[in-house]
Scaffold this active site. Structure first.
Site, PDB file in Angstrom:
ATOM      1  N   ASP A  51       0.839  -1.203   0.000  1.00 26.57           N
ATOM      2  CA  ASP A  51       0.000   0.000   0.000  1.00 26.57           C
ATOM      3  C   ASP A  51       0.875   1.254   0.000  1.00 26.57           C
ATOM      4  O   ASP A  51       2.091   1.174   0.180  1.00 26.57           O
ATOM      5  CB  ASP A  51      -0.912  -0.049   1.233  1.00 26.57           C
ATOM      6  CG  ASP A  51      -1.954   1.052   1.209  1.00 26.57           C
ATOM      7  OD1 ASP A  51      -2.321   1.500   0.112  1.00 26.57           O
ATOM      8  OD2 ASP A  51      -2.404   1.463   2.303  1.00 26.57           O
ATOM      9  N   GLU A  84       2.464   4.986  -4.176  1.00 24.77           N
ATOM     10  CA  GLU A  84       2.457   5.898  -5.345  1.00 24.77           C
ATOM     11  C   GLU A  84       3.785   6.651  -5.471  1.00 24.77           C
ATOM     12  O   GLU A  84       4.137   6.966  -6.616  1.00 24.77           O
ATOM     13  CB  GLU A  84       1.299   6.909  -5.212  1.00 24.77           C
ATOM     14  CG  GLU A  84      -0.069   6.279  -5.256  1.00 24.77           C
ATOM     15  CD  GLU A  84      -0.385   5.425  -4.032  1.00 24.77           C
ATOM     16  OE1 GLU A  84       0.070   5.802  -2.933  1.00 24.77           O
ATOM     17  OE2 GLU A  84      -1.061   4.401  -4.171  1.00 24.77           O
ATOM     18  N   ASP A 141      -8.886   3.565  -2.266  1.00 24.71           N
ATOM     19  CA  ASP A 141      -9.867   4.072  -1.304  1.00 24.71           C
ATOM     20  C   ASP A 141     -11.135   4.577  -1.975  1.00 24.71           C
ATOM     21  O   ASP A 141     -11.358   5.788  -2.114  1.00 24.71           O
ATOM     22  CB  ASP A 141      -9.240   5.173  -0.453  1.00 24.71           C
ATOM     23  CG  ASP A 141      -8.072   4.629   0.354  1.00 24.71           C
ATOM     24  OD1 ASP A 141      -7.916   3.391   0.409  1.00 24.71           O
ATOM     25  OD2 ASP A 141      -7.310   5.435   0.921  1.00 24.71           O
TER      26      ASP A 141
HETATM   27  C1  GLC Z   1      -4.715   3.391   2.740  1.00 25.15           C
HETATM   28  C2  GLC Z   1      -5.222   2.143   2.026  1.00 25.15           C
HETATM   29  C3  GLC Z   1      -6.271   1.467   2.866  1.00 25.15           C
HETATM   30  C4  GLC Z   1      -5.707   1.170   4.248  1.00 25.15           C
HETATM   31  C5  GLC Z   1      -5.201   2.443   4.906  1.00 25.15           C
HETATM   32  C6  GLC Z   1      -4.507   2.173   6.228  1.00 25.15           C
HETATM   33  O1  GLC Z   1      -5.696   4.349   2.778  1.00 25.15           O
HETATM   34  O2  GLC Z   1      -5.679   2.421   0.748  1.00 25.15           O
HETATM   35  O3  GLC Z   1      -6.731   0.307   2.247  1.00 25.15           O
HETATM   36  O4  GLC Z   1      -6.684   0.581   5.044  1.00 25.15           O
HETATM   37  O5  GLC Z   1      -4.273   3.085   4.044  1.00 25.15           O
HETATM   38  O6  GLC Z   1      -3.456   1.316   6.087  1.00 25.15           O
END
Ligand code: GLC
Length: 765
Positions: free
Chosen positions: A417, A420, A491
C-alpha cells in the site's frame, strides 16, 4: 511538436529500420505481424522499458519474426512502407507514421493539423488555475513528447487501467501520475493510483491498441478537445509507441499481454473471500471476526492485517502488545482455515536503533534529496520516513529478505500500500534522487514505477523463498506490473456511484492485463447501508480479488451488523462465488495463453453490436456467464441486455433469445445471472474455505442442449503446474445429460476427481 524534417536515409538490420530525418532519428521495429514499435529517441537512445522486461522481449522475439526483402518499399516519393503479413506502416516526411491493413484500410493515421484545446475558461481564470499549480488545457500543449492520432467520430476507446468513469473513455481527459487522493473519486478524476498508458481503439473495421511506454507524467485527451483525434503527450522521456494490431479487441489484449506479460495463475485460496478493516486493532478483534464468519457459515479465507499489526507502523515489525507473541495468532487461525495477509508500506520510519532505518541508511538504500547530500524525508503513518529506492536490484533484494522473514513467520500473502508513493507533507519533489539500477535519475522518471518495483521486489522474493505462487496485492503500479501483482482500486467510498463505477473500472483493468482485481466491497470510506452492502456483495461476487474492507472511523462493514436479512443475502453470494471457483480458475488458466481477464465487458465478445460499446452496468464472466447486478438504490426490477444467441436464466432456468433487452425481477436478494446455451460450467460443492475438503467431486452445470468444456485442476498452491503437474479434462454432456470425460493431461501428484455430477440448469430452480 517535434520537428523531423524530411526523410534522408534509412538502414535495415533484421527487423529494425533506423530512419534518419533531417532533424530527428526514428527507429521502427517490427516485433510480430501485429506489433510494431515506433521509437523516437528524444531523451535517451535506448528503451529503458519497465513494462517490457528482457524476458518479455525474448518471449516476443522467440516468435522469430524476420522481415523479408520485399517488406520495405518506397511506393510514392519519399514515403517508406514497411509491410508485415497483416499490416503496413507508412512513414513520411515530417515524421508521420500511419498504419493500414494490407488491403489499405486506414487503421491509425497521425493527425496533421494543430491541436486546439477547448478554452472554456477566461484568461484570468486560466492564470489563477496555473498559479495554483493546476494543469490547464494549454499547458498540455507543447510537451516535448507528443503523438496525436486520427480516430473515427464514433470510435469507442477503452483502457487506461484504473481511471474512473465509463468503459468508453471518449470525451474525457486523463493523466498518468500515480496519485493517492482520499476524496471521493468521480468520473472527472484525471489520475488515480495506477499508470497504464495503453488504450484500445475499436475502429469499425479493425480494433487496435496504442501503448505509449514512458514512465514520465503523461496526458491523454480522448477525443475531448476534438472528436477527430486522440492526443497523447508527456513531460519528458521518449516517444516509445507500440502499435498493437489484432483487428478484434481480444486479439489486441492478447498482443498487449504477450508484450507486457500476463497475470500468473494465483493460488486457489487467494480467489476466495477476504475480510478486512483498518481498525481491527488486536488479536481479539481479528479472532472474533474470523470466528463469526465460521459461526454464521459465511466462507472466508483471511481476516487481513492492516497497519495496526505493526509496532508503531514500523514496517516489518510486530505489535506484540495488541497481537500477542509473533506467529501465535497465525497458528491459531490457520487451524481454522484462515491465512494471514499483511499490509506493507514503503515509508520507513526514521529512528535510531530501528533495524530497517539502520540498514537502509548504512547501505544508502533510500531516495536522496535533490542535492544528493542526505536521504530524502517526508511523512507517512510512522511519522518522518525515508523511501526505499526500489529501482535498484540490491534494494529490492534487501526488501525481499525482510518479506521472507514475514513468510517464515507464516504470512501467506502481502498487500502493498501507499506506494504511489503517498506522502503527508506534500508530494515528493520531482528532483528527488533515485536510481534505475546504476543509472542516477530522479523521481520525475521513477514516480510512476515506484509501486511496480515494490511489487517486483515482493513477488520475486516470495516466489523464490516459498516456492508457491505469490499473492501480492498493490495499490500503485505501471503497465506490466500484472506479472507480479494483483490490484485493488484503493480508497473508494460507500457510494452508489462507486458501486456503479466498479463495473467499468474492473473490466478496464482486466482489459489492461490485470486479471486479478477487485475493489473494497461495501466501500472503504464513508458509511455503508444495508441495501448498498447487499447490492455490492452481489455485484462483486465474481471478483478475482474478493474483499470487504472499510476505514477506521466509518461504519463497520461486517454483514452481521446489519441484521439477519443482510447476513442471509451476504452468505448466499459468498457461497455462490465459491461454487463458481473452478470456472473462475479455469478462466485464469486460459488467461495464461490468451491474456483475457475473468470479468469482461460485453463488447469484448460482441464487438459488432453497438449496444455493448458502452454498456456499464452488466458484464460477462468468461464467455458463458452474463451478470446484471442492481446498482441503483430502491430498484427491484432490472433491465438486462442479452447479446445475440440463446441464454438461460441461472435463477429460473427460463430461456431467452438474445439481441434484446429483457426485464427481470430483482428483489434485494436476487442478482440476475444468465448462462449461454451450450455451456458446461464446473461447479464446486459448498465449502467454508479452500482446503476444508478434498476436491474429490466436481459438478457440471449444464444448459438443456448439453455442451462441452475444458477443465483444469492442479494442487492450487505450488509451481509444479508449470512442469505439467495438472489434470486437464474435456467434459462433454449430451442433451440427455449423459457425461463423457476425457483426460487430456494427467498430473503426477494431483488426485483426479472421483465423482462427477451433472446439474441441469432447470433442476436447480
Ligand atoms: C490506505 C489504504 C487502505 C488502508 C489504509 C490504512 O488508505 O488504501 O486500504 O486501510 O491506508 O493502512
Amino acid at each position: 511538436m517535434l520537428d523531423y524534417g524530411k526523410i534522408k536515409t534509412w538502414e535495415v538490420k533484421d527487423n529494425v529500420i533506423s530512419i534518419s530525418f533531417e532533424k530527428q532519428k526514428m527507429i521502427v521495429t517490427v516485433l510480430t505481424d501485429e506489433i510494431i514499435n515506433v521509437f523516437v529517441p528524444i531523451w535517451s537512445e535506448d528503451h529503458r522499458s519497465k513494462a517490457i522486461e528482457e524476458e518479455d522481449m525474448e518471449r516476443v522475439l522467440s516468435k522469430g519474426y524476420t522481415l523479408n526483402a520485399e517488406s520495405i518499399t518506397t511506393p510514392d516519393g519519399n514515403a517508406l512502407q514497411i509491410s508485415t503479413n497483416n499490416l503496413k506502416a507508412i512513414i513520411t516526411d515530417g515524421g508521420y507514421v500511419d498504419f493500414y491493413t494490407m488491403d489499405g484500410y486506414p487503421v491509425s493515421r497521425q493527425f496533421r493539423g494543430e491541436r486546439v484545446p477547448i478554452k472554456t475558461l477566461g484568461i484570468w481564470e486560466m492564470e489563477l488555475l496555473k498559479a495554483e499549480g493546476h494543469t490547464v488545457a494549454d499547458t498540455v500543449l507543447n510537451k516535448p513528447v507528443s503523438d496525436t492520432r486520427v480516430i473515427e467520430r464514433d470510435e469507442p476507446i477503452y483502457g487506461l487501467g484504473d481511471k474512473m468513469g465509463l468503459l468508453d473513455k471518449r470525451s474525457y481527459e486523463y493523466e498518468n501520475w500515480n496519485t493517492d487522493d482520499p476524496s471521493a473519486h468521480n468520473e472527472q478524476y484525471r489520475s488515480l493510483y495506477k499508470s497504464i498508458p495503453f488504450i484500445i481503439c475499436k475502429k469499425s473495421k479493425y480494433a487496435y491498441g496504442l501503448f505509449y511506454d514512458n514512465t514520465f507524467h503523461s496526458y491523454f485527451d480522448i477525443a475531448k478537445e476534438n472528436r477527430e483525434y486522440v492526443a497523447y503527450s508527456a513531460d519528458d522521456g521518449n516517444l516509445d509507441l507500440y502499435f498493437i494490431g489484432g483487428g478484434k479487441i481480444k486479439n489486441v489484449i492478447g498482443n498487449y499481454t504477450l508484450l507486457t506479460g500476463r497475470t500468473p495463475l494465483p493460488q486457489l485460496w487467494t480467489l476466495g473471500y477476504h475480510q478486512c478493516r483498518w481498525g481491527y486493532s488486536s488479536a481479539k478483534d481479528i479472532t472474533e471476526v474470523a470466528e463469526k464468519f465460521r459461526e454464521l457459515d459465511i466462507p472466508c479465507e483471511s481476516v487481513q492485517y492492516d497497519i495496526d499489526y505493526m509496532d508503531g507502523y514500523r514496517v516489518f515489525t510486530w505489535n506484540e502488545k495488541d497481537y500477542g507473541p509473533k506467529g501465535e495468532l497465525f497458528d491459531k487461525l490457520y487451524k481454522k482455515g484462515f491465512k494471514p495477509v499483511v499490509i506493507i508500506d514503503p515509508g520507513t520510519k526514521r529512528e535510531e536503533g530501528y533495524f530497517m532505518y539502520e540498514e537502509g541508511t548504512k547501505n544508502g538504500f533510500f531516495f536522496r534529496n535533490a542535492e544528493d547530500t542526505e536521504d530524502y524525508v517526508n511523512e507517512v503513518w510512522p511519522g518522518e520516513a525515508n523511501y526505499p529506492d526500489f529501482g535498484r536490484s540490491e534494494v529490492r533484494k534487501w526488501w525481499g529478505k525482510h518479506i521472507n522473514d514475514l513468510t517464515d513467520m507464516g504470512v501467506a500473502a502481502i498487500w502493498n500500500d501507499m506506494n504511489e508513493p503517498a506522502s503527508f507533507r506534500g508530494p515528493l519533489p520531482e528532483d528527488v534522487v533515485g536510481y534505475d539500477e546504476d543509472r542516477r535519475t530522479t523521481h520525475r522518471e521513477l514516480h510512476n514505477v515506484y509501486g511496480h518495483f515494490m511489487g517486483k521486489a515482493t513477488y520475486e522474493a516470495m516466489k523464490e523463498h516459498t516456492k508457491k505462487r505469490p499473492l501480492v496485492i498493490t495499490r500503485a503500479c505501471y503497465s506490466g506490473s500484472q506479472k507480479y501483482c494483483a490490484v485493488w482500486t484503493g480508497d473508494n467510498q460507500s457510494l452508489w456511484s462507486h458501486l456503479q463505477g466498479m463495473i467499468p473500472q474492473l473490466c478496464t483493468l482486466g482489459m489492461c492485463g490485470f486479471a486479478v482485481n477487485g475493489v473494497d466491497i461495501g466501500g472503504f470510506g464513508a458509511d455503508t447501508t444495508p441495501e448498498l452492502l447487499c447490492r455490492w456483495i452481489e455485484a462483486a461476487c465474481f471478483s478475482t480479488f474478493f474483499r470487504n474492507h472499510s476505514a477506521n472511523g466509518c461504519t463497520r462493514q461486517e454483514p452481521w451488523l446489519f441484521g439477519d436479512e443482510v447476513v442471509d443475502i451476504y452468505r448466499k453470494y459468498v457461497k455462490l462465488h465459491y461454487r463458481f471457483l473452478p470456472y473462475i480458475y479455469d478462466l485464469l488458466h486460459e488467461e495464461q495463453e490468451n491474456g483475457l481477464p475473468v470479468m469482461r465487458p460485453l463488447v469484448l465478445h460482441y464487438e459488432n453490436d453497438p449496444v455493448t460499446f458502452n454498456l456499464n452496468d452488466e458484464f460477462l464472466v468468461g464467455e458463458k456467464v452474463l451478470v446484471a447486478p442492481v446498482v441503483n438504490p430502491g430498484e427491484t426490477m432490472r433491465k438486462v441486455y442479452l447479446p445475440e444467441g440463446t441464454w438461460y436464466s441461472y435463477n429460473t432456468g427460463e430461456k431467452y433469445e438474445g439481441s434484446k433487452y429483457i426485464l427481470e425481477e430483482a428483489p434485494l436478494d436476487h442478482m440476475p445471472i444468465y448462462i449461454k446455451a451450450g455451456s458446461v460450467i464446473p461447479f464446486y460443492d459448498e465449502m467454508s474455505y479452500v482446503g476444508e475438503k478434498n476436491f474429490n467431486k466436481i459438478n457440471l452445470l449444464v444448459t438443456p442442449e448439453g455442451g462441452n468444456c475444458i477443465h483444469y485442476q492442479d494442487g492450487g498452491e505450488d509451481l509444479s503446474y508449470l512442469n505439467g503437474n495438472y489434470n486437464l479434462y474435456r467434459f462433454t454432456v449430451g442433451p440427455n445429460g449423459a457425461l463423457s470425460t476425457e483426460l487430456l493431461n494427467k498430473a503426477e501428484t494431483v488426485a483426479e476427481y472421483k465423482e462427477f455430477a451433472v446439474i441441469s440448469l432447470k433442476k436447480i430452480v
